[in-house]
Design a protein around this motif. Structure first.
Motif, PDB file in Angstrom:
ATOM      1  N   HIS A  12      10.016  61.696  10.440  1.00  0.00           N
ATOM      2  CA  HIS A  12       9.222  61.742   9.112  1.00  0.00           C
ATOM      3  C   HIS A  12       7.605  61.930   9.178  1.00  0.00           C
ATOM      4  O   HIS A  12       7.081  62.614   9.479  1.00  0.00           O
TER       5      HIS A  12
ATOM      6  N   GLU B  18       6.116  64.064  11.290  1.00  0.00           N
ATOM      7  CA  GLU B  18       6.703  65.971  11.078  1.00  0.00           C
ATOM      8  C   GLU B  18       7.321  66.429  12.193  1.00  0.00           C
ATOM      9  O   GLU B  18       7.613  67.646  12.500  1.00  0.00           O
TER      10      GLU B  18
ATOM     11  N   GLU C 149      11.593  67.165  12.895  1.00  0.00           N
ATOM     12  CA  GLU C 149      12.639  67.516  12.219  1.00  0.00           C
ATOM     13  C   GLU C 149      14.083  68.017  13.051  1.00  0.00           C
ATOM     14  O   GLU C 149      14.636  68.127  12.796  1.00  0.00           O
TER      15      GLU C 149
ATOM     16  N   TYR D 218      14.373  65.712  19.956  1.00  0.00           N
ATOM     17  CA  TYR D 218      13.607  64.998  19.447  1.00  0.00           C
ATOM     18  C   TYR D 218      12.433  64.293  20.051  1.00  0.00           C
ATOM     19  O   TYR D 218      11.231  64.210  19.812  1.00  0.00           O
TER      20      TYR D 218
END
Length: 245
Positions: free
Chosen positions: A85, A88, A90, A98
Protein backbone atom coordinates in the motif's frame (compact mmCIF):
# COMPACT_ATOMS: atom_id res chain seq x y z
CA UNK A 1 20.61 -13.53 -0.01
CA UNK A 2 23.77 -11.43 -0.23
CA UNK A 3 23.71 -8.53 2.17
CA UNK A 4 26.63 -6.16 2.71
CA UNK A 5 26.90 -4.45 6.10
CA UNK A 6 28.63 -1.18 5.34
CA UNK A 7 28.10 0.88 8.49
CA UNK A 8 31.37 2.15 9.90
CA UNK A 9 29.56 3.36 13.00
CA UNK A 10 26.17 2.93 14.61
CA UNK A 11 23.68 5.21 12.80
CA UNK A 12 21.86 7.86 14.77
CA UNK A 13 18.16 7.22 15.36
CA UNK A 14 15.93 9.24 13.03
CA UNK A 15 14.67 11.42 15.84
CA UNK A 16 18.21 12.65 16.67
CA UNK A 17 18.88 13.97 13.17
CA UNK A 18 18.54 17.76 13.03
CA UNK A 19 15.89 18.75 10.49
CA UNK A 20 15.76 22.49 11.21
CA UNK A 21 17.00 24.33 8.14
CA UNK A 22 20.05 26.51 8.94
CA UNK A 23 19.94 30.22 8.15
CA UNK A 24 21.51 29.80 4.74
CA UNK A 25 20.96 33.40 3.67
CA UNK A 26 23.28 34.61 6.44
CA UNK A 27 26.25 32.69 5.03
CA UNK A 28 28.11 34.84 2.52
CA UNK A 29 31.06 32.60 1.68
CA UNK A 30 30.01 30.30 -1.17
CA UNK A 31 32.19 27.36 -0.15
CA UNK A 32 30.96 27.56 3.44
CA UNK A 33 27.33 27.84 2.31
CA UNK A 34 27.66 24.69 0.22
CA UNK A 35 29.34 22.72 2.98
CA UNK A 36 26.75 23.73 5.57
CA UNK A 37 23.91 22.83 3.21
CA UNK A 38 25.30 19.42 2.27
CA UNK A 39 26.34 18.46 5.80
CA UNK A 40 22.92 19.45 7.14
CA UNK A 41 20.92 17.55 4.52
CA UNK A 42 23.04 14.44 4.04
CA UNK A 43 22.21 12.75 7.40
CA UNK A 44 18.50 13.17 6.68
CA UNK A 45 18.91 11.54 3.27
CA UNK A 46 20.99 8.71 4.70
CA UNK A 47 18.37 7.93 7.34
CA UNK A 48 15.67 7.56 4.67
CA UNK A 49 17.96 5.33 2.63
CA UNK A 50 18.67 3.30 5.75
CA UNK A 51 14.95 2.66 6.28
CA UNK A 52 14.44 1.73 2.63
CA UNK A 53 17.32 -0.73 2.69
CA UNK A 54 15.91 -2.38 5.80
CA UNK A 55 12.59 -2.79 3.98
CA UNK A 56 14.36 -4.17 0.92
CA UNK A 57 16.34 -6.70 2.95
CA UNK A 58 13.14 -7.92 4.58
CA UNK A 59 11.35 -8.20 1.22
CA UNK A 60 14.23 -10.19 -0.27
CA UNK A 61 14.19 -12.59 2.66
CA UNK A 62 10.41 -13.01 2.44
CA UNK A 63 10.68 -13.65 -1.29
CA UNK A 64 13.28 -16.36 -0.66
CA UNK A 65 11.21 -17.95 2.10
CA UNK A 66 8.03 -18.05 0.03
CA UNK A 67 9.80 -19.47 -3.03
CA UNK A 68 11.17 -22.23 -0.81
CA UNK A 69 7.64 -23.13 0.23
CA UNK A 70 7.42 -21.50 3.64
CA UNK A 71 4.16 -19.87 4.63
CA UNK A 72 4.04 -16.26 5.79
CA UNK A 73 3.12 -15.67 9.41
CA UNK A 74 0.03 -13.47 9.88
CA UNK A 75 2.13 -10.46 10.85
CA UNK A 76 4.35 -11.00 7.82
CA UNK A 77 1.38 -11.17 5.47
CA UNK A 78 0.02 -8.00 7.06
CA UNK A 79 3.33 -6.19 6.64
CA UNK A 80 3.62 -7.30 3.00
CA UNK A 81 0.21 -5.73 2.40
CA UNK A 82 1.16 -2.58 4.31
CA UNK A 83 4.35 -2.07 2.31
CA UNK A 84 2.46 -2.73 -0.92
CA UNK A 85 0.00 0.00 0.00
CA UNK A 86 2.77 2.44 0.93
CA UNK A 87 4.57 1.86 -2.38
CA UNK A 88 1.32 1.86 -4.39
CA UNK A 89 1.69 -1.70 -5.67
CA UNK A 90 -1.66 -3.33 -6.40
CA UNK A 91 -0.43 -6.88 -7.07
CA UNK A 92 -1.34 -9.61 -4.58
CA UNK A 93 1.10 -9.38 -1.63
CA UNK A 94 3.60 -12.23 -1.78
CA UNK A 95 3.04 -12.99 -5.47
CA UNK A 96 5.85 -13.00 -8.02
CA UNK A 97 4.42 -9.87 -9.65
CA UNK A 98 4.25 -8.18 -6.25
CA UNK A 99 7.93 -8.77 -5.55
CA UNK A 100 8.90 -7.71 -9.07
CA UNK A 101 7.21 -4.34 -8.62
CA UNK A 102 8.21 -3.86 -5.01
CA UNK A 103 11.90 -4.51 -5.60
CA UNK A 104 11.78 -2.04 -8.47
CA UNK A 105 10.45 0.61 -6.09
CA UNK A 106 11.89 -0.18 -2.67
CA UNK A 107 15.44 0.92 -3.31
CA UNK A 108 17.88 3.69 -2.46
CA UNK A 109 18.42 7.00 -4.23
CA UNK A 110 22.05 8.19 -4.11
CA UNK A 111 22.63 11.06 -1.71
CA UNK A 112 24.55 12.95 -4.39
CA UNK A 113 21.47 13.10 -6.62
CA UNK A 114 19.16 14.27 -3.82
CA UNK A 115 21.68 16.87 -2.66
CA UNK A 116 22.03 18.29 -6.17
CA UNK A 117 18.27 18.48 -6.66
CA UNK A 118 17.73 20.10 -3.27
CA UNK A 119 20.39 22.74 -3.92
CA UNK A 120 18.97 23.41 -7.38
CA UNK A 121 15.31 23.51 -6.38
CA UNK A 122 15.74 25.56 -3.19
CA UNK A 123 18.53 27.96 -4.23
CA UNK A 124 20.72 26.47 -1.51
CA UNK A 125 17.95 26.61 1.08
CA UNK A 126 17.12 30.29 0.57
CA UNK A 127 13.97 30.11 -1.58
CA UNK A 128 10.58 31.19 -0.30
CA UNK A 129 9.34 27.61 -0.46
CA UNK A 130 12.31 26.36 1.57
CA UNK A 131 11.91 29.06 4.22
CA UNK A 132 8.11 29.06 4.51
CA UNK A 133 7.34 25.47 3.65
CA UNK A 134 10.46 23.40 4.44
CA UNK A 135 10.19 22.31 0.80
CA UNK A 136 13.70 21.88 -0.58
CA UNK A 137 12.78 19.71 -3.55
CA UNK A 138 10.10 21.65 -5.38
CA UNK A 139 7.26 19.24 -4.66
CA UNK A 140 3.75 20.20 -5.71
CA UNK A 141 0.31 19.39 -4.35
CA UNK A 142 -3.05 19.92 -6.01
CA UNK A 143 -5.68 20.49 -3.30
CA UNK A 144 -6.58 24.11 -2.63
CA UNK A 145 -4.77 25.33 0.49
CA UNK A 146 -2.32 22.41 0.60
CA UNK A 147 0.70 24.63 0.15
CA UNK A 148 2.08 27.94 -1.08
CA UNK A 149 0.86 29.49 -4.33
CA UNK A 150 3.79 30.36 -6.62
CA UNK A 151 3.91 34.03 -7.57
CA UNK A 152 4.15 33.24 -11.27
CA UNK A 153 1.54 30.49 -11.43
CA UNK A 154 -0.34 30.73 -14.75
CA UNK A 155 -4.01 31.65 -14.59
CA UNK A 156 -6.23 28.59 -14.40
CA UNK A 157 -3.57 26.35 -12.83
CA UNK A 158 -4.39 24.79 -9.45
CA UNK A 159 -1.05 23.44 -8.24
CA UNK A 160 0.65 24.73 -5.09
CA UNK A 161 4.10 24.11 -3.62
CA UNK A 162 3.56 21.73 -0.73
CA UNK A 163 4.24 22.79 2.87
CA UNK A 164 5.98 20.33 5.21
CA UNK A 165 6.35 20.32 8.98
CA UNK A 166 10.13 20.04 8.67
CA UNK A 167 12.84 19.21 6.16
CA UNK A 168 12.88 15.51 7.11
CA UNK A 169 9.23 15.20 6.08
CA UNK A 170 10.04 16.93 2.80
CA UNK A 171 12.89 14.51 2.03
CA UNK A 172 10.80 11.44 2.92
CA UNK A 173 8.04 12.69 0.59
CA UNK A 174 10.57 13.16 -2.20
CA UNK A 175 11.72 9.54 -1.90
CA UNK A 176 8.10 8.37 -1.92
CA UNK A 177 7.42 10.47 -5.00
CA UNK A 178 10.41 9.27 -7.04
CA UNK A 179 10.02 5.65 -5.95
CA UNK A 180 6.33 5.37 -6.85
CA UNK A 181 5.05 7.91 -9.36
CA UNK A 182 4.87 7.19 -13.13
CA UNK A 183 7.03 10.14 -14.33
CA UNK A 184 10.06 8.56 -12.65
CA UNK A 185 9.59 5.02 -13.94
CA UNK A 186 12.69 5.47 -16.11
CA UNK A 187 14.84 6.20 -13.05
CA UNK A 188 13.54 3.09 -11.30
CA UNK A 189 14.16 0.95 -14.37
CA UNK A 190 17.71 2.27 -14.79
CA UNK A 191 18.34 1.46 -11.12
CA UNK A 192 16.95 -2.06 -11.53
CA UNK A 193 19.10 -2.69 -14.60
CA UNK A 194 22.20 -1.52 -12.74
CA UNK A 195 21.36 -3.92 -9.89
CA UNK A 196 20.93 -6.76 -12.38
CA UNK A 197 24.38 -5.97 -13.77
CA UNK A 198 25.87 -5.83 -10.26
CA UNK A 199 26.65 -2.12 -10.61
CA UNK A 200 26.02 0.60 -8.00
CA UNK A 201 23.10 2.99 -8.41
CA UNK A 202 25.14 5.79 -9.98
CA UNK A 203 23.61 9.25 -9.67
CA UNK A 204 25.11 10.23 -13.02
CA UNK A 205 23.08 7.45 -14.64
CA UNK A 206 19.91 7.71 -12.57
CA UNK A 207 19.67 11.43 -13.27
CA UNK A 208 18.60 10.60 -16.82
CA UNK A 209 15.40 9.17 -15.40
CA UNK A 210 14.39 12.58 -13.99
CA UNK A 211 13.50 14.35 -17.22
CA UNK A 212 9.89 14.60 -16.02
CA UNK A 213 10.87 16.35 -12.78
CA UNK A 214 11.20 19.77 -14.40
CA UNK A 215 9.71 21.48 -17.43
CA UNK A 216 13.31 22.24 -18.40
CA UNK A 217 13.77 18.57 -19.28
CA UNK A 218 17.26 17.74 -20.54
CA UNK A 219 18.60 21.17 -19.53
CA UNK A 220 17.58 20.35 -15.94
CA UNK A 221 19.38 17.01 -16.12
CA UNK A 222 22.55 18.67 -17.38
CA UNK A 223 22.37 21.23 -14.56
CA UNK A 224 22.14 18.44 -11.99
CA UNK A 225 24.98 16.53 -13.64
CA UNK A 226 27.18 19.62 -13.49
CA UNK A 227 26.31 20.21 -9.83
CA UNK A 228 27.13 16.61 -8.92
CA UNK A 229 30.50 16.64 -10.68
CA UNK A 230 31.56 20.21 -9.84
CA UNK A 231 30.79 19.79 -6.14
CA UNK A 232 32.15 16.22 -6.01
CA UNK A 233 28.89 15.07 -4.48
CA UNK A 234 29.50 11.40 -5.15
CA UNK A 235 31.70 11.59 -2.06
CA UNK A 236 28.46 11.50 -0.08
CA UNK A 237 27.50 8.23 -1.76
CA UNK A 238 30.49 6.65 -0.05
CA UNK A 239 29.18 7.56 3.40
CA UNK A 240 28.32 4.33 5.21
CA UNK A 241 24.85 2.85 5.18
CA UNK A 242 23.34 -0.57 4.64
CA UNK A 243 23.19 -1.91 1.07
CA UNK A 244 21.35 -5.00 -0.13
CA UNK A 245 21.21 -6.67 -3.54
Amino acid sequence: MPVALLWAETPKPLETVNSDLPDMASIDDVATKKQVFFEFLNPIIQRVNQRIVAERIWLLQMQTDLVQGEEAEPWQASYLAQLGHEYEVEETPGSEAYFDQMLNRVDVIPASLVLAQAANESAWGTSRFALEGNNLLGQWCFAEGCGLVPAGRPEGERYEVKVFSDVAESVAAYFQNVNTHPPYRDLRNIRSELRYLGEPASALMLVWGLEGYSIRGEEYIRELTEMITHNELTEYDQRPFYAAN
